[in-house]
Design an enzyme around this catalytic site. Structure first.
Site, PDB file in Angstrom:
ATOM      1  N   CYS A 113      91.094  27.692  74.743  1.00 22.50           N
ATOM      2  CA  CYS A 113      90.004  27.059  74.002  1.00 22.50           C
ATOM      3  C   CYS A 113      88.941  26.564  74.976  1.00 22.50           C
ATOM      4  CB  CYS A 113      90.564  25.871  73.200  1.00 22.50           C
ATOM      5  SG  CYS A 113      89.344  25.110  72.120  1.00 22.50           S
ATOM      6  N   HIS A 156      92.308  29.711  64.303  1.00 22.09           N
ATOM      7  CA  HIS A 156      91.935  28.864  65.448  1.00 22.09           C
ATOM      8  C   HIS A 156      90.595  28.167  65.160  1.00 22.09           C
ATOM      9  CE1 HIS A 156      91.604  28.148  70.010  1.00 22.09           C
ATOM     10  NE2 HIS A 156      90.403  27.833  69.567  1.00 22.09           N
ATOM     11  N   GLU A 157      89.661  28.930  64.594  1.00 19.18           N
ATOM     12  CA  GLU A 157      88.323  28.355  64.321  1.00 19.18           C
ATOM     13  C   GLU A 157      88.353  27.374  63.166  1.00 19.18           C
ATOM     14  OE1 GLU A 157      87.598  30.296  67.493  1.00 19.18           O
ATOM     15  OE2 GLU A 157      86.383  28.697  66.641  1.00 19.18           O
ATOM     16  N   HIS A 160      89.486  24.031  64.128  1.00 14.53           N
ATOM     17  CA  HIS A 160      88.463  23.198  64.780  1.00 14.53           C
ATOM     18  C   HIS A 160      87.680  22.374  63.746  1.00 14.53           C
ATOM     19  CE1 HIS A 160      88.527  23.976  69.050  1.00 14.53           C
ATOM     20  NE2 HIS A 160      88.431  25.272  68.913  1.00 14.53           N
TER      21      HIS A 160
HETATM   22  O1  LIG Z   1      87.416  28.085  69.359  1.00 11.58           O
HETATM   23  C1  LIG Z   1      87.059  29.030  70.102  1.00 11.58           C
HETATM   24  N1  LIG Z   1      87.152  28.953  71.418  1.00 11.58           N
HETATM   25  O2  LIG Z   1      87.637  27.827  71.936  1.00 11.58           O
HETATM   26  C2  LIG Z   1      86.701  30.029  72.294  1.00 11.58           C
HETATM   27  C3  LIG Z   1      87.665  30.360  73.408  1.00 11.58           C
HETATM   28  N2  LIG Z   1      88.953  30.790  72.900  1.00 11.58           N
HETATM   29  C4  LIG Z   1      89.110  32.032  72.391  1.00 11.58           C
HETATM   30  O3  LIG Z   1      88.193  32.789  72.233  1.00 11.58           O
HETATM   31  C5  LIG Z   1      90.501  32.404  72.036  1.00 11.58           C
HETATM   32  C6  LIG Z   1      91.372  32.838  73.023  1.00 11.58           C
HETATM   33  C7  LIG Z   1      92.673  33.185  72.690  1.00 11.58           C
HETATM   34  C8  LIG Z   1      93.125  33.105  71.383  1.00 11.58           C
HETATM   35  C9  LIG Z   1      92.242  32.675  70.401  1.00 11.58           C
HETATM   36 CL1  LIG Z   1      92.779  32.575  68.782  1.00 11.58          CL
HETATM   37  C10 LIG Z   1      90.935  32.317  70.726  1.00 11.58           C
HETATM   38 CL2  LIG Z   1      89.838  31.749  69.516  1.00 11.58          CL
HETATM   39 NI    NI Z   2      88.734  26.751  70.459  1.00  9.89          NI
END
Ligand SMILES: O=CN(O)CCNC(=O)c1cccc(Cl)c1Cl
Ligand code: NI
Length: 186
Positions: A113, A156-157, A160
């Site tokens: 993240c 994941h988003e 947030h």
């Molecule tokens: O919230 C977004 N970020 O923090 C951006 C950086 N992380 C990634 O792109 C990312 C990396 C690995 C697994 C997932 Cl699921 C994600 Cl989302």
């Molecule tokens: Ni993230």
């Protein structure tokens, strides 16, 4: 353009806050934010631009990460073959997971993240498949089914937007605990 200095990190309370629903029609500020977040993802996935601007790569970016506590996130999941269309590309606004598989899924490599400046290893246990209802920038309601990698990224988003970070889903006692129906996604 959004740069790493615009991304808030752990300790900033906005990361743990419940973001507010977005009103339509989008304000000029929200339209610009949506465009800027998607532009960040495109820049960060271009090795030259990422190097030039010192950007950490991302496949998603949520508004709270740039200190805007609103329910909006950009998602750009590229295809394996860079010539093909992305697997999923959209700005998801006021997203709701309206149904999901009982079966869990997790990325074999774990997650990272932009708002977490440390490597935390372990399986981030999520739903392997989701049905997602959201609004796009034009205000159109979408209902889509996602599975595996794009489903994981959207979760994941969406986390947030509700003040949840990926490591909240890692088994502290045994980070790589996996019951036999866990789908491991590479
Ligand atoms: O919230 C977004 N970020 O923090 C951006 C950086 N992380 C990634 O792109 C990312 C990396 C690995 C697994 C997932 Cl699921 C994600 Cl989302
Ligand atoms: Ni993230």
């Amino acid at each position: 353009m959004i740069k790493m200095r615009d991304i808030i990190r752990e300790g900033n309370h906005t990361l743990r806050a419940e973001a507010k629903p977005v009103k339509f029609p989008l304000s000029e500020a929200d339209q610009k934010l949506a465009r800027d977040m998607m532009e960040y993802l495109e820049n960060s996935q271009d090795p030259e631009l990422a190097k030039k601007y010192g950007l950490r790569a991302g496949v998603g970016l949520a508004a709270p990460q740039v200190d805007v506590s609103e329910q909006m996130a950009a998602v750009l999941v590229p295809s394996e073959n860079e010539d093909d269309e992305p697997v999923f590309k959209d700005v998801i606004i006021n997203p709701v997971i309206i149904s999901h598989s009982v079966q869990p899924g997790a990325l074999t490599e774990g997650e990272g993240c932009l708002s977490v400046d440390r490597d935390i290893s372990g399986y981030v246990i999520r739903h392997d498949r989701i049905t997602l209802r959201y609004y796009n920038m034009a205000g159109e309601q979408k209902k889509i089914r996602l599975k595996n990698y794009p489903a994981i990224v959207c979760q994941h988003e969406i986390d947030h937007l509700h003040g949840i970070l990926f490591y909240d889903h890692i088994n502290e006692a045994n980070p790589f605990a996996a019951d036999d129906d866990l789908v491991l996604i590479s």
